[in-house]
Motif scaffolding. Structure first.
Motif, PDB file in Angstrom:
ATOM      1  N   ILE A 107       0.841  -1.207   0.000  1.00 58.77           N
ATOM      2  CA  ILE A 107       0.000   0.000   0.000  1.00 58.77           C
ATOM      3  C   ILE A 107       0.872   1.251   0.000  1.00 58.77           C
ATOM      4  CG2 ILE A 107      -1.627   1.335   1.388  1.00 58.77           C
ATOM      5  CD1 ILE A 107      -2.874  -1.345   2.244  1.00 58.77           C
ATOM      6  N   THR A 108       1.964   1.222   0.777  1.00 57.93           N
ATOM      7  CA  THR A 108       2.884   2.369   0.806  1.00 57.93           C
ATOM      8  C   THR A 108       3.448   2.642  -0.580  1.00 57.93           C
ATOM      9  OG1 THR A 108       3.493   1.944   3.106  1.00 57.93           O
ATOM     10  CG2 THR A 108       5.025   3.266   1.800  1.00 57.93           C
ATOM     11  N   MET A 109       3.862   1.590  -1.271  1.00 54.09           N
ATOM     12  CA  MET A 109       4.401   1.752  -2.622  1.00 54.09           C
ATOM     13  C   MET A 109       3.320   2.202  -3.597  1.00 54.09           C
ATOM     14  SD  MET A 109       6.814  -0.932  -4.736  1.00 54.09           S
ATOM     15  CE  MET A 109       7.970  -0.972  -3.372  1.00 54.09           C
ATOM     16  N   LEU A 110       2.113   1.678  -3.426  1.00 55.89           N
ATOM     17  CA  LEU A 110       0.989   2.070  -4.289  1.00 55.89           C
ATOM     18  C   LEU A 110       0.653   3.545  -4.098  1.00 55.89           C
ATOM     19  CD1 LEU A 110      -1.244   1.008  -6.258  1.00 55.89           C
ATOM     20  CD2 LEU A 110      -2.677   0.712  -4.235  1.00 55.89           C
ATOM     21  N   GLU A 111       0.653   4.008  -2.852  1.00 56.04           N
ATOM     22  CA  GLU A 111       0.376   5.427  -2.585  1.00 56.04           C
ATOM     23  C   GLU A 111       1.416   6.317  -3.255  1.00 56.04           C
ATOM     24  OE1 GLU A 111      -1.939   5.939   1.596  1.00 56.04           O
ATOM     25  OE2 GLU A 111       0.167   5.343   1.758  1.00 56.04           O
ATOM     26  N   LYS A 112       2.665   5.878  -3.225  1.00 55.49           N
ATOM     27  CA  LYS A 112       3.705   6.672  -3.864  1.00 55.49           C
ATOM     28  C   LYS A 112       3.497   6.737  -5.375  1.00 55.49           C
ATOM     29  CE  LYS A 112       7.859   5.183  -4.970  1.00 55.49           C
ATOM     30  NZ  LYS A 112       9.257   4.709  -4.926  1.00 55.49           N
TER      31      LYS A 112
ATOM     32  N   ILE B  40      -0.095   0.493 -12.501  1.00 58.28           N
ATOM     33  CA  ILE B  40       0.449   1.053 -11.258  1.00 58.28           C
ATOM     34  C   ILE B  40       0.449   0.007 -10.155  1.00 58.28           C
ATOM     35  CG2 ILE B  40       0.096   2.809  -9.488  1.00 58.28           C
ATOM     36  CD1 ILE B  40      -0.981   4.644 -11.674  1.00 58.28           C
ATOM     37  N   VAL B  41      -0.632  -0.794 -10.064  1.00 58.82           N
ATOM     38  CA  VAL B  41      -0.682  -1.866  -9.060  1.00 58.82           C
ATOM     39  C   VAL B  41       0.439  -2.866  -9.317  1.00 58.82           C
ATOM     40  CG1 VAL B  41      -2.042  -3.822  -8.202  1.00 58.82           C
ATOM     41  CG2 VAL B  41      -3.146  -1.610  -8.578  1.00 58.82           C
ATOM     42  N   LYS B  42       0.632  -3.243 -10.579  1.00 61.41           N
ATOM     43  CA  LYS B  42       1.681  -4.204 -10.912  1.00 61.41           C
ATOM     44  C   LYS B  42       3.060  -3.645 -10.580  1.00 61.41           C
ATOM     45  CE  LYS B  42       3.259  -7.347 -14.547  1.00 61.41           C
ATOM     46  NZ  LYS B  42       2.996  -7.897 -15.883  1.00 61.41           N
ATOM     47  N   SER B  43       3.244  -2.353 -10.766  1.00 61.15           N
ATOM     48  CA  SER B  43       4.530  -1.729 -10.445  1.00 61.15           C
ATOM     49  C   SER B  43       4.766  -1.644  -8.940  1.00 61.15           C
ATOM     50  CB  SER B  43       4.584  -0.314 -11.055  1.00 61.15           C
ATOM     51  OG  SER B  43       4.429  -0.368 -12.454  1.00 61.15           O
ATOM     52  N   SER B  44       3.706  -1.861  -8.156  1.00 65.73           N
ATOM     53  CA  SER B  44       3.811  -1.767  -6.698  1.00 65.73           C
ATOM     54  C   SER B  44       3.753  -3.127  -6.008  1.00 65.73           C
ATOM     55  CB  SER B  44       2.662  -0.888  -6.159  1.00 65.73           C
ATOM     56  OG  SER B  44       2.511   0.295  -6.895  1.00 65.73           O
ATOM     57  N   ILE B  45       3.656  -4.200  -6.798  1.00 67.88           N
ATOM     58  CA  ILE B  45       3.298  -5.509  -6.256  1.00 67.88           C
ATOM     59  C   ILE B  45       4.469  -6.269  -5.629  1.00 67.88           C
ATOM     60  CG2 ILE B  45       3.720  -7.083  -8.213  1.00 67.88           C
ATOM     61  CD1 ILE B  45       0.385  -6.816  -6.370  1.00 67.88           C
ATOM     62  N   ALA B  46       5.692  -5.771  -5.792  1.00 69.28           N
ATOM     63  CA  ALA B  46       6.885  -6.509  -5.356  1.00 69.28           C
ATOM     64  C   ALA B  46       6.820  -7.009  -3.912  1.00 69.28           C
ATOM     65  CB  ALA B  46       8.138  -5.660  -5.574  1.00 69.28           C
ATOM     66  N   PRO B  47       6.358  -6.207  -2.922  1.00 72.16           N
ATOM     67  CA  PRO B  47       6.317  -6.725  -1.536  1.00 72.16           C
ATOM     68  C   PRO B  47       5.447  -7.977  -1.389  1.00 72.16           C
ATOM     69  CG  PRO B  47       6.074  -4.338  -1.547  1.00 72.16           C
ATOM     70  CD  PRO B  47       5.985  -4.783  -2.974  1.00 72.16           C
ATOM     71  N   LEU B  48       4.370  -8.073  -2.152  1.00 69.96           N
ATOM     72  CA  LEU B  48       3.512  -9.258  -2.074  1.00 69.96           C
ATOM     73  C   LEU B  48       4.184 -10.455  -2.724  1.00 69.96           C
ATOM     74  CD1 LEU B  48      -0.023  -7.751  -2.812  1.00 69.96           C
ATOM     75  CD2 LEU B  48       1.017  -8.297  -0.604  1.00 69.96           C
ATOM     76  N   GLU B  49       4.931 -10.221  -3.797  1.00 70.42           N
ATOM     77  CA  GLU B  49       5.642 -11.321  -4.447  1.00 70.42           C
ATOM     78  C   GLU B  49       6.745 -11.866  -3.543  1.00 70.42           C
ATOM     79  OE1 GLU B  49       4.966 -10.584  -9.182  1.00 70.42           O
ATOM     80  OE2 GLU B  49       6.735  -9.673  -8.294  1.00 70.42           O
ATOM     81  N   VAL B  50       7.340 -11.004  -2.738  1.00 75.27           N
ATOM     82  CA  VAL B  50       8.330 -11.467  -1.755  1.00 75.27           C
ATOM     83  C   VAL B  50       7.657 -12.410  -0.762  1.00 75.27           C
ATOM     84  CG1 VAL B  50       9.797 -10.750   0.166  1.00 75.27           C
ATOM     85  CG2 VAL B  50       9.842  -9.470  -1.997  1.00 75.27           C
ATOM     86  N   PHE B  51       6.448 -12.059  -0.313  1.00 78.01           N
ATOM     87  CA  PHE B  51       5.740 -12.909   0.643  1.00 78.01           C
ATOM     88  C   PHE B  51       5.319 -14.225  -0.003  1.00 78.01           C
ATOM     89  CE2 PHE B  51       1.827 -14.500   2.545  1.00 78.01           C
ATOM     90  CZ  PHE B  51       2.214 -14.618   3.874  1.00 78.01           C
ATOM     91  N   PHE B  52       4.765 -14.182  -1.220  1.00 82.37           N
ATOM     92  CA  PHE B  52       4.288 -15.386  -1.893  1.00 82.37           C
ATOM     93  C   PHE B  52       5.431 -16.283  -2.352  1.00 82.37           C
ATOM     94  CE2 PHE B  52       0.248 -13.000  -3.256  1.00 82.37           C
ATOM     95  CZ  PHE B  52      -0.421 -13.438  -2.130  1.00 82.37           C
TER      96      PHE B  52
ATOM     97  N   LEU C 206       9.979   8.366  -8.301  1.00 84.72           N
ATOM     98  CA  LEU C 206       9.518   7.360  -9.262  1.00 84.72           C
ATOM     99  C   LEU C 206      10.733   6.786  -9.975  1.00 84.72           C
ATOM    100  CD1 LEU C 206       6.320   8.679 -11.122  1.00 84.72           C
ATOM    101  CD2 LEU C 206       6.475   7.032  -9.272  1.00 84.72           C
ATOM    102  N   GLY C 207      10.924   5.475  -9.856  1.00 87.58           N
ATOM    103  CA  GLY C 207      12.016   4.816 -10.563  1.00 87.58           C
ATOM    104  C   GLY C 207      13.384   5.352 -10.222  1.00 87.58           C
ATOM    105  N   ASN C 208      13.514   6.011  -9.053  1.00 83.66           N
ATOM    106  CA  ASN C 208      14.790   6.629  -8.636  1.00 83.66           C
ATOM    107  C   ASN C 208      15.283   7.681  -9.619  1.00 83.66           C
ATOM    108  OD1 ASN C 208      15.048   5.054  -6.266  1.00 83.66           O
ATOM    109  ND2 ASN C 208      15.851   3.355  -7.463  1.00 83.66           N
ATOM    110  N   GLN C 209      14.391   8.171 -10.491  1.00 82.38           N
ATOM    111  CA  GLN C 209      14.798   9.122 -11.520  1.00 82.38           C
ATOM    112  C   GLN C 209      14.027  10.439 -11.439  1.00 82.38           C
ATOM    113  OE1 GLN C 209      17.230   8.639 -13.661  1.00 82.38           O
ATOM    114  NE2 GLN C 209      17.643   6.482 -13.237  1.00 82.38           N
ATOM    115  N   ILE C 210      12.734  10.372 -11.204  1.00 78.28           N
ATOM    116  CA  ILE C 210      11.877  11.553 -11.246  1.00 78.28           C
ATOM    117  C   ILE C 210      11.326  11.834  -9.853  1.00 78.28           C
ATOM    118  CG2 ILE C 210       9.806  12.577 -12.268  1.00 78.28           C
ATOM    119  CD1 ILE C 210      10.230  10.829 -14.710  1.00 78.28           C
ATOM    120  N   VAL C 211      11.528  13.051  -9.364  1.00 83.11           N
ATOM    121  CA  VAL C 211      11.023  13.466  -8.061  1.00 83.11           C
ATOM    122  C   VAL C 211       9.620  14.033  -8.261  1.00 83.11           C
ATOM    123  CG1 VAL C 211      11.475  14.865  -6.009  1.00 83.11           C
ATOM    124  CG2 VAL C 211      13.383  14.055  -7.404  1.00 83.11           C
TER     125      VAL C 211
END
Length: 697
Positions: free
Chosen positions: A307-312, A363-375, A608-613
Motif C-alpha cells: 500500500i505504501t508503494m501504491l500510494e507513492k 500502477i498496481v503491478k509496479s507496486s506488487i513486489a512486496p507481495l511477491e516477496v511474501f508469496f 519514481l524509478g529513482n529518476q523523477i522526483v
C-alpha cells in the motif's frame, strides 16, 4: 566389505546433497578432520571394490562425485539404492526417534512395552527417547502424552501434527533404514504403497501434471499413515472457511475428487476430503512443512508495504488504511493458495474489462513486489487484475454508506466464489448509492436463506427462480452493460422508462435541429450525463472504466515545462516548479508552503524509478485544479547525497482523474532508454515530443 552406519550416512549425504562441504559434514556428524578422512577412505575402498569411481575432495572443501555414485547411493526417494539396512540392523538414536513419532502418528494404542519389544531396546531407553522428543516438539507447540486407556498419543493441533509427519517421512526416505522402518516397524505392506502410487498416477493423468520422483516416492507412505490416523478418529477440526470456497471452485479440485470417488477413496468427512485434496494439490510444492498454514501477520506487513508503494506511485493517500489492510488480507489468503498451488479458477476477466483496468493495473503491478516477496512466486497478471479491481472499488468508496439516502436493499448472488461476489458487490455498490447492499451469496446459500432475506432486489450473474425481482448482470461490467443495468434499476425502483431520458437519446433529438461540432456535442453530452446521474443518483465509475480521457501530455504541455540550466539547490528547484503552477492558477501559495514543510529533502516516497522526483500534497493544502509542472535541471541538483535531474510537481484534486497520467509518468521513470532520451533533449519541444509518445499507452 561392508560399511558401518556412519560411513553409510556420509556416503548418502555426499551423494544426495549438491555442493556439501567437508566442514558441513564434520559439523553434521560431529567429526574431527582425521575421523572424516578415515571415513572417506573406507567409503572410497567400498566404491572401488564395487566398481565405482572414488569421491574426490576439491581444494575448496567440496566433493566431486561421479553420476553413477549419485544414481546408486543417493538416499532421497531411491528405491533401488544399494545401501539398504537388513531386517537384523539396529537403529541408531536419531532414527529410533523418528520411528517413535511415526508409530504414535499411525497406531491406535501404544504402550511402553510395545515400543520396547518392537525396537528391541530397554524401557528406560524408550522413556529417555520420549523425553528427548518432547523437548524437540516444544517449538511445534506439540507434546507426547500418555493415558492408560489411550496409550501414548500426540497432544496439539492436528494440522500441525500432520505437517510434522510430512517432514519426518522425508527424513526417513533419505536414510538406508527407509524400507526397514516402513515395512518392519510400521508394518506398511508394498501392496498398500502401490495402491496409493496408482492413485497418484491417475491424478497425474487427470490433471495433466507430472510429480517429481521424490514426491511419487514419499507421498504414498504419508497417504497410508494418514488413512490409519483418520480410522483411529484423529481427524482435523479446522474449518477451511474462505479457502474451501476458493479451492472448490477450481478445475483441479474437481478432477481430484473425481479420481478419489472413482477409486472409492474419498473420505466421508468433508474436512478430511478437503484436506486430502489440498495435500495432493500441494505435491507440486517443494517445502511441505507448512502448506496449510499461513502467517497472517507477515502477510499484513507485506500488504502495508504494498500500500505504501501504491500510494507513492498513484500520489494518493488512501483513507482508512487499517480496514483496507484487513480486507486485502481476506482477499489475498485464498489467492496465496491459488498462486502457491498453481490453480486455475473461474475468475476470468474479459478483454474489455482488462482494457478498462489497464491504467490502474499498471500502477498496481509496479507496486506488487512486496507481495511477491511474501508469496515467493511471481503473481500472475490475472491475480493482479483481481487486486486492481479490489483497489479500484476501494478508491471509489470514499464516504461511508448513508442509510438515510438509500431507497431499497439488495443482495448479490454469484456462484464464482467469495472474491468474485465481493468485487461484483463493490462495483454495483459504487454505481448505485441509493441501494444498500446487504450481502453477497452463492446460489445455494441464496435458496437456503431466501425466506429470511431482508432485500427487495437481487443482482445475479445467473437467472434465479424466485419471487424477488432479479437483475441478471453477467460477468461483463463494461460501459455498455452498465447502461443496460442502470435502465433496469431505474425502471424497477422509480417505475419509469428511462430510455427516453438518457443523454444520448436527448442529444440525438437536439442534433436533429441544431448543428454542432464535436467539441460542443461532447460538452452538451457531459452536462446531460451529470444531470441524468444526479436525478437518479447514479455514480460514474471513472476509476475502473477510465471514462476520463486525460493523458500525461494533457497535463504536461509547453507552458508547464521548465528547463533550468543553473546550478540550483533542491529548495530552489521546488520553488521555481511550484511557482509555475501558482502562476497558472492550478494551486495557490499555500501549496508551496506545505511542500517545503513536508519535503525539506528528497525522500523515497516522492521518487519514481529513482529518476523523477514527484512532490505533492493533499488537495486541502491549496490545490485548485489537476495539473503538473515538469522541471528539467540540466546540471542536476543534490539532495541527501543523490543527484537528480527531473522534478514533476503534481496537483491532484481527487483520487481518479490523474491515474492514467501517473501510469504514463511511471512508465517513463521506469525505462532507462526513455530517461536517456530526456537527458539528450535540448528544448521544450523535444521533451514534449517524448511525452506525447506515451499518449493512451
Amino acid at each position: 566389505m561392508d560399511l558401518d552406519n556412519r560411513s553409510v550416512q556420509i556416503l548418502q549425504t555426499i551423494a544426495s546433497t549438491v555442493k556439501v562441504s567437508s566442514k558441513e559434514i564434520m559439523e553434521k556428524y560431529d567429526l574431527t578432520r582425521n575421523q572424516l578422512d578415515y571415513t572417506l577412505k573406507k567409503v572410497n575402498d567400498y566404491l572401488q571394490e564395487n566398481n565405482y569411481r572414488k569421491i574426490i575432495r576439491s581444494r575448496n572443501g567440496s566433493f566431486v562425485v561421479d553420476t553413477k555414485v549419485v544414481d546408486s547411493f543417493s538416499g532421497i526417494g531411491n528405491n533401488e539404492s544399494q545401501l539398504k539396512a537388513d531386517e537384523y540392523s539396529f537403529l541408531d538414536e536419531d532414527y529410533r526417534l523418528l520411528v517413535i513419532l511415526l508409530l504414535i502418528f499411525s497406531e491406535n494404542y501404544l504402550s511402553l512395552y510395545h515400543f520396547s519389544e518392537n525396537l528391541e531396546v530397554s524401557k528406560n531407553t524408550i522413556v529417555s527417547d520420549i523425553k528427548k522428543l518432547k523437548g524437540k516438539l516444544k517449538k511445534h507447540k506439540l507434546t507426547i502424552d500418555y493415558s492408560r486407556k489411550g496409550g501414548y498419543y500426540f497432544r496439539g493441533d492436528e494440522e500441525t501434527i500432520r505437517g510434522l509427519i510430512l517432514v519426518v517421512i522425508d527424513q526417513v526416505m533419505e536414510s538406508i533404514y527407509n524400507h526397514l522402518i516402513f515395512e518392519k516397524y510400521l508394518a506398511i505392506q508394498p501392496e498398500e504403497i502401490e495402491v496409493q502410487r496408482e492413485l497418484l498416477r491417475l491424478i497425474e493423468t487427470e490433471l495433466q501434471v507430472q510429480y517429481t520422483d521424490n514426491r511419487i516416492q514419499t507421498a504414498p507412505y504419508f497417504l497410508v499413515l494418514l488413512n490409519r490416523r483418520v480410522k483411529n478418529n484423529n481427524c482435523i477440526e479446522k474449518r477451511f472457511g474462505l479457502l474451501a470456497k476458493e479451492i472448490m471452485d477450481t478445475n483441479e479440485y474437481g478432477a481430484i475428487v473425481k479420481v478419489l470417488a472413482g477409486q472409492k477413496m474419498l473420505p466421508k468427512s468433508y474436512t478430511e476430503h478437503l484436506y486430502l485434496c489440498l495435500y495432493i494439490l500441494s505435491l507440486k510444492i517443494t517445502d511441505l512443512s507448512n502448506i496449510f498454514s499461513l502467517n497472517k501477520e507477515a502477510l499484513r506487513v507485506h500488504i502495508e508495504m504494498f500500500i505504501t508503494m501504491l500510494e507513492k506511485n498513484t500520489i494518493i493517500q488512501l483513507n482508512d488504511k487499517e480496514q483496507l489492510v484487513e480486507n486485502l488480507t481476506l482477499h489475498l489468503i485464498p489467492a496465496y493458495y491459488r498462486i502457491r498451488y498453481g490453480l486455475t479458477s473461474d475468475y476470468t476477466l474479459t478483454d474489455i474489462i482488462k482494457n478498462q483496468l489497464d491504467p490502474l493495473f499498471f500502477i498496481v503491478k509496479s507496486s506488487i513486489a512486496p507481495l511477491e516477496v511474501f508469496f515467493e512466486e511471481r503473481i500472475p497478471n490475472d491475480e493482479i487484475y483481481l487486486i486492481t479491481m479490489f483497489i479500484g472499488a476501494y478508491m471509489q468508496k470514499e464516504k461511508p454508506i448513508n442509510l438515510d439516502n438509500t431507497i431499497v436493499k439488495a443482495a448479490v448472488v454469484c456462484p464464482n466464489g467469495i472474491i468474485s461476489s465481493k468485487l461484483l458487490e463493490n462495483t454495483l455498490d459504487n454505481w448505485f448509492p441509493m441501494i444498500h447492499f446487504v450481502s453477497s451469496y452463492s446460489i445455494r446459500d441464496f435458496y437456503e436463506k431466501e425466506d429470511m432475506l431482508d432485500a427487495q432486489l437481487i443482482f445475479s450473474t445467473n437467472p434465479l427462480t424466485t419471487d424477488l425481482p432479479v437483475i441478471v448482470v453477467g460477468n461483463d461490467l463494461s460501459a455498455m452493460n452498465k447502461t443496460l443495468i442502470v435502465n433496469e434499476v431505474i425502471q424497477l425502483i422509480y417505475k419509469i422508462d428511462s430510455y427516453k431520458l438518457q443523454p444520448d437519446h436527448v442529444l440525438s433529438i437536439i442534433k436533429k435541429y441544431l448543428p454542432m461540432n464535436t467539441e460542443i456535442e461532447g460538452k452538451i453530452r457531459k452536462e446531460l450525463m451529470i444531470s441524468y446521474n444526479s436525478i437518479f443518483q447514479i455514480q460514474d465509475q471513472e476509476i475502473l472504466t477510465n471514462e476520463t480521457k486525460l493523458n500525461l501530455s494533457d497535463l504536461i504541455t509547453k507552458d508547464s515545462i521548465i528547463i533550468l540550466e543553473n546550478n540550483l539547490s533542491w529548495s530552489e528547484v521546488l520553488q521555481i516548479a511550484t511557482q509555475n503552477l501558482i502562476d497558472r492558477e492550478i494551486v495557490d501559495h499555500r501549496y508551496l508552503k506545505h511542500l517545503e514543510e513536508q519535503f525539506p529533502e528528497v525522500t523515497p516516497n516522492i521518487l519514481l524509478g529513482n529518476q523523477i522526483v514527484i512532490p505533492h500534497t493533499i488537495p486541502e493544502n491549496g490545490a485548485r485544479e489537476l495539473g503538473m509542472c515538469l522541471a528539467k535541471v540540466t546540471q542536476g541538483f543534490i539532495s541527501q547525497g543523490q543527484t537528480y535531474h527531473y522534478v514533476v510537481v503534481i496537483s491532484a484534486t481527487d483520487k481518479k482523474m490523474h491515474i492514467q497520467p501517473m501510469m504514463q509518468l511511471l512508465k517513463i521513470a521506469s525505462d532507462p532508454e526513455v530517461i536517456q532520451r530526456l537527458d539528450s533533449a535540448k528544448d521544450k519541444e523535444s521533451l514534449l515530443a517524448i511525452i506525447q509518445e506515451f499518449k493512451r499507452m
